[in-house]
Scaffold this motif. Structure first.
Motif, short mmCIF file in Angstrom:
data_model
loop_
_atom_site.label_atom_id
_atom_site.label_comp_id
_atom_site.label_asym_id
_atom_site.label_seq_id
_atom_site.Cartn_x
_atom_site.Cartn_y
_atom_site.Cartn_z
N LEU A 77 0.83 -1.22 0.00
CA LEU A 77 0.00 0.00 0.00
C LEU A 77 0.86 1.26 0.00
O LEU A 77 0.52 2.25 -0.64
CB LEU A 77 -0.94 0.01 1.21
CG LEU A 77 -2.14 -0.90 1.13
CD1 LEU A 77 -2.86 -0.93 2.47
CD2 LEU A 77 -3.08 -0.47 0.04
N CYS A 81 0.70 0.41 -4.59
CA CYS A 81 -0.70 0.69 -4.95
C CYS A 81 -0.91 2.17 -5.23
O CYS A 81 -0.31 3.02 -4.58
CB CYS A 81 -1.63 0.28 -3.81
SG CYS A 81 -1.80 -1.49 -3.61
N GLN A 85 -6.61 2.31 -5.34
CA GLN A 85 -6.52 0.97 -4.76
C GLN A 85 -6.38 1.04 -3.25
O GLN A 85 -7.00 0.27 -2.52
CB GLN A 85 -5.33 0.21 -5.35
CG GLN A 85 -5.48 -0.13 -6.81
CD GLN A 85 -4.18 -0.62 -7.41
OE1 GLN A 85 -3.10 -0.09 -7.11
NE2 GLN A 85 -4.27 -1.62 -8.25
N SER A 139 -9.55 -7.67 -3.37
CA SER A 139 -8.20 -7.09 -3.33
C SER A 139 -7.42 -7.58 -2.12
O SER A 139 -6.24 -7.92 -2.23
CB SER A 139 -8.28 -5.56 -3.30
OG SER A 139 -8.89 -5.08 -4.44
#
Length: 183
Positions: A77, A81, A85, A139
């Motif tokens: 993250l 991403c 997302q 996800s």
């Protein structure tokens, strides 16, 4: 599907728990993180830790927690991403906690194992029904799966590891291999 009446009931229960002072012991019973999240809050990181372990539990092979999957998701993250997302996953984590509080009056990580599994099964069903549309649980499951099977324990203990093409051995006698290969 959560309706307004259930949401209000959950909110009233949550406020009642908070005002009665029962929320503190639940938070105190949560295990501390052994790592520092970069892209997630500490509450989100604990939630990812619990969910990842539910998706890939420890059996005769290490589980997601031992494989470092929560750290992998946080790092993904933070570095890989895009904003859309990341927002999808973070809003999904917030929804998981909100749904648990509405239904049971406690955060997701304070639920019993069966309640947690039931809630995850509902999200999984929802994600499958939303075919072609982005869904946070799809996800999350993908990140857990990728994180686990690309980790050392996942790649070497859960899967069979075959280092291809193998070690290079330059000059070996033809008698050792029999004959040359044709590909």
């Amino acid at each position: 599907m959560l309706n307004r009446r259930d949401a209000m009931r959950g909110l009233a229960l949550t406020l009642g728990v908070a005002s009665a002072g029962l929320a503190g012991p639940v938070a105190a019973a949560m295990p501390p993180l052994t790592w520092t999240p970069k892209a997630l809050t500490s509450d989100q990181a604990r939630l990812v830790d619990v969910v990842a372990e539910l998706i890939v539990p420890a059996t005769d092979t290490p589980g997601a927690r031992q494989a470092g999957v929560p750290q992998f998701i946080d790092r993904t993250l933070a570095v890989w991403c895009d904003q859309k997302q990341g927002d999808l996953l973070r809003s999904g984590l917030a929804r998981m906690d909100a749904d648990a509080r509405a239904a049971h009056g406690v955060p997701f990580i304070a639920l019993g194992p069966q309640q947690q599994a039931d809630q995850l099964a509902a999200y999984d069903k929802e994600a499958k029904a939303a075919w072609g549309q982005p869904h946070f649980f799809k996800s999350l499951k993908e990140l857990v799966t990728i994180g686990y099977f690309t980790s050392e324990p996942g790649a070497t203990l859960a899967l069979r590891y075959d280092p291809v093409p193998g070690a290079y051995r330059g000059c070996i006698p033809l008698s050792e291999i029999g004959r040359a290969w044709a590909t």
